[in-house]
Design a protein around this motif. Sequence first.
Motif, PDB file in Angstrom:
ATOM      1  N   SER A   1      -7.187   0.505  -5.602  1.00 54.44           N
ATOM      2  CA  SER A   1      -6.121   1.504  -5.687  1.00 54.44           C
ATOM      3  C   SER A   1      -6.334   2.623  -4.667  1.00 54.44           C
ATOM      4  N   THR A   2      -7.566   3.111  -4.559  1.00 51.46           N
ATOM      5  CA  THR A   2      -7.887   4.167  -3.596  1.00 51.46           C
ATOM      6  C   THR A   2      -7.712   3.668  -2.169  1.00 51.46           C
ATOM      7  N   LEU A   3      -8.146   2.451  -1.928  1.00 54.62           N
ATOM      8  CA  LEU A   3      -8.022   1.869  -0.583  1.00 54.62           C
ATOM      9  C   LEU A   3      -6.557   1.710  -0.181  1.00 54.62           C
ATOM     10  N   ILE A   4      -5.714   1.343  -1.134  1.00 51.01           N
ATOM     11  CA  ILE A   4      -4.272   1.239  -0.857  1.00 51.01           C
ATOM     12  C   ILE A   4      -3.713   2.600  -0.454  1.00 51.01           C
ATOM     13  N   GLY A   5      -4.076   3.634  -1.213  1.00 51.27           N
ATOM     14  CA  GLY A   5      -3.593   4.978  -0.893  1.00 51.27           C
ATOM     15  C   GLY A   5      -4.048   5.438   0.477  1.00 51.27           C
ATOM     16  N   ARG A   6      -5.300   5.134   0.826  1.00 57.02           N
ATOM     17  CA  ARG A   6      -5.830   5.543   2.123  1.00 57.02           C
ATOM     18  C   ARG A   6      -5.119   4.796   3.263  1.00 57.02           C
ATOM     19  N   GLU A   7      -4.893   3.502   3.081  1.00 60.61           N
ATOM     20  CA  GLU A   7      -4.213   2.724   4.114  1.00 60.61           C
ATOM     21  C   GLU A   7      -2.778   3.216   4.308  1.00 60.61           C
ATOM     22  N   ASN A   8      -2.098   3.531   3.228  1.00 60.48           N
ATOM     23  CA  ASN A   8      -0.730   4.041   3.346  1.00 60.48           C
ATOM     24  C   ASN A   8      -0.688   5.373   4.081  1.00 60.48           C
ATOM     25  N   ALA A   9      -1.705   6.204   3.865  1.00 57.99           N
ATOM     26  CA  ALA A   9      -1.771   7.484   4.580  1.00 57.99           C
ATOM     27  C   ALA A   9      -1.970   7.246   6.078  1.00 57.99           C
ATOM     28  N   ILE A  10      -2.785   6.252   6.427  1.00 61.74           N
ATOM     29  CA  ILE A  10      -2.999   5.916   7.840  1.00 61.74           C
ATOM     30  C   ILE A  10      -1.699   5.436   8.471  1.00 61.74           C
ATOM     31  N   ARG A  11      -0.966   4.590   7.764  1.00 65.35           N
ATOM     32  CA  ARG A  11       0.299   4.072   8.293  1.00 65.35           C
ATOM     33  C   ARG A  11       1.306   5.205   8.517  1.00 65.35           C
ATOM     34  N   GLU A  12       1.309   6.152   7.586  1.00 68.20           N
ATOM     35  CA  GLU A  12       2.226   7.289   7.742  1.00 68.20           C
ATOM     36  C   GLU A  12       1.821   8.144   8.938  1.00 68.20           C
ATOM     37  N   GLU A  13       0.528   8.385   9.091  1.00 70.72           N
ATOM     38  CA  GLU A  13       0.042   9.197  10.206  1.00 70.72           C
ATOM     39  C   GLU A  13       0.328   8.523  11.548  1.00 70.72           C
ATOM     40  N   MET A  14       0.251   7.189  11.589  1.00 70.43           N
ATOM     41  CA  MET A  14       0.515   6.446  12.819  1.00 70.43           C
ATOM     42  C   MET A  14       2.012   6.297  13.107  1.00 70.43           C
ATOM     43  N   GLY A  15       2.848   6.687  12.162  1.00 69.96           N
ATOM     44  CA  GLY A  15       4.294   6.558  12.347  1.00 69.96           C
ATOM     45  C   GLY A  15       4.799   5.147  12.141  1.00 69.96           C
ATOM     46  N   LEU A  16       4.027   4.319  11.444  1.00 73.73           N
ATOM     47  CA  LEU A  16       4.402   2.916  11.268  1.00 73.73           C
ATOM     48  C   LEU A  16       5.493   2.725  10.229  1.00 73.73           C
ATOM     49  N   LEU A  17       5.658   3.680   9.322  1.00 73.50           N
ATOM     50  CA  LEU A  17       6.587   3.477   8.219  1.00 73.50           C
ATOM     51  C   LEU A  17       8.040   3.514   8.657  1.00 73.50           C
ATOM     52  N   GLU A  18       8.262   3.795   9.943  1.00 78.54           N
ATOM     53  CA  GLU A  18       9.617   3.673  10.482  1.00 78.54           C
ATOM     54  C   GLU A  18      10.042   2.209  10.537  1.00 78.54           C
ATOM     55  N   CYS A  19       9.041   1.327  10.587  1.00 75.69           N
ATOM     56  CA  CYS A  19       9.320  -0.109  10.689  1.00 75.69           C
ATOM     57  C   CYS A  19       8.581  -0.910   9.613  1.00 75.69           C
ATOM     58  N   MET A  20       7.320  -0.570   9.375  1.00 74.92           N
ATOM     59  CA  MET A  20       6.523  -1.271   8.375  1.00 74.92           C
ATOM     60  C   MET A  20       6.818  -0.696   6.983  1.00 74.92           C
ATOM     61  N   TYR A  21       6.105  -1.222   6.003  1.00 76.43           N
ATOM     62  CA  TYR A  21       6.265  -0.757   4.631  1.00 76.43           C
ATOM     63  C   TYR A  21       4.903  -0.376   4.070  1.00 76.43           C
ATOM     64  N   PRO A  22       4.865   0.553   3.129  1.00 73.78           N
ATOM     65  CA  PRO A  22       3.575   0.879   2.504  1.00 73.78           C
ATOM     66  C   PRO A  22       3.111  -0.251   1.597  1.00 73.78           C
ATOM     67  N   LEU A  23       1.806  -0.314   1.382  1.00 75.07           N
ATOM     68  CA  LEU A  23       1.260  -1.250   0.406  1.00 75.07           C
ATOM     69  C   LEU A  23       1.688  -0.830  -0.995  1.00 75.07           C
ATOM     70  N   GLN A  24       1.851  -1.815  -1.865  1.00 75.87           N
ATOM     71  CA  GLN A  24       2.367  -1.561  -3.206  1.00 75.87           C
ATOM     72  C   GLN A  24       1.279  -1.687  -4.267  1.00 75.87           C
ATOM     73  N   LYS A  25       1.509  -0.996  -5.387  1.00 76.58           N
ATOM     74  CA  LYS A  25       0.598  -1.104  -6.530  1.00 76.58           C
ATOM     75  C   LYS A  25       1.321  -1.643  -7.765  1.00 76.58           C
ATOM     76  N   GLY A  26       2.510  -2.203  -7.568  1.00 74.37           N
ATOM     77  CA  GLY A  26       3.333  -2.648  -8.686  1.00 74.37           C
ATOM     78  C   GLY A  26       2.893  -3.967  -9.295  1.00 74.37           C
ATOM     79  N   GLU A  27       3.769  -4.513 -10.121  1.00 76.09           N
ATOM     80  CA  GLU A  27       3.461  -5.722 -10.887  1.00 76.09           C
ATOM     81  C   GLU A  27       3.136  -6.901  -9.977  1.00 76.09           C
TER      82      GLU A  27
END
Length: 302
Positions: free
Chosen positions: A149-175
């Motif tokens: 769970s922590t690793l997912i949050g950290r990776e999503n923060a990296i993707r946001e900082e790199m500006g990737l979320l304009e095209c990529m998607y964050p990792l999910q913690k859902g079902e």
Amino acid sequence: MKFIKKAVYSYISQKFMNGCTQYNSLEVRKSCRSKAQARTAFSENDIPHAQGEIFINPMNAIRFARQHGFPLVVKPNVGGFSRGSYFPIRNYRELWKAALLAKIWWPSSVVEQYLEGKNYRVLVANGKVVSVIQRYAPFVQGNGKDSISTLIGRENAIREEMGLLECMYPLQKGEQTRKFLAKQGYDLNSIPKDQEQVKLFHRIALAPGGVIETIPVNKVASDNIRLMEKVLDTFDANILGIDVIMEKGIEHSFKDQKSILLEVNSRPFVKMHDFPRYGQKEDISGVFEDLDKLQVAQADVF
């Protein structure tokens, strides 16, 4: 009727194909539209591809499995972005489920042999290979201390900082993620070992959180370059996105390893080439400047 076709195609392009190119004629796009057409062209031109067949009745997929074994992939005969694709399928229970769910996207489906290896998208335009990316299913890499769970949050923060979320998607913690982790004996609170990679979903696509890595074209084996350019010529296309799996990697000749060309995309999603998670971002804008000068027949008709 022509007006209606244009209107429908315009809606589809805006709704589902933002970031995809439109440099091929209607004739070329028709020749690439179904997986069966691509496989036939591959077979006729001695291009390595998976054994497969079209089915409407799921029993035909079961018969194919009995003949060719597992692993397999099931996907809609017409579609894109890996929608409705299921792989790797390792048993008859998974095959039945995939054969039924794929029908949501298209009435006829494809069942094919699946090669477990490295997955690439090769962009070929103006007669040559211009960009190569390796694609990864969503994953996190352990450090021996933090939970998934922590690793997912950290990776999503990296993707946001790199500006990737304009095209990529964050990792999910859902079902979906929790179920996939459970199959591997993990949950969100599990702590992976240092350098251990934990997959969060099986599908190699952007929507569930997959990412890409750029592979310099000069690192690609010359045999593979010629093969991809041959595919472009086979379909008489201006641009294609070619999906390929290679057992060892694209740096090695396809002649020295198991290799499968999966399909060709006549309207490839080129936007993702600008958002690598790994490797250097490439400037391929000049490719599209040349393509913009072309007169494309019936480019606005489906």
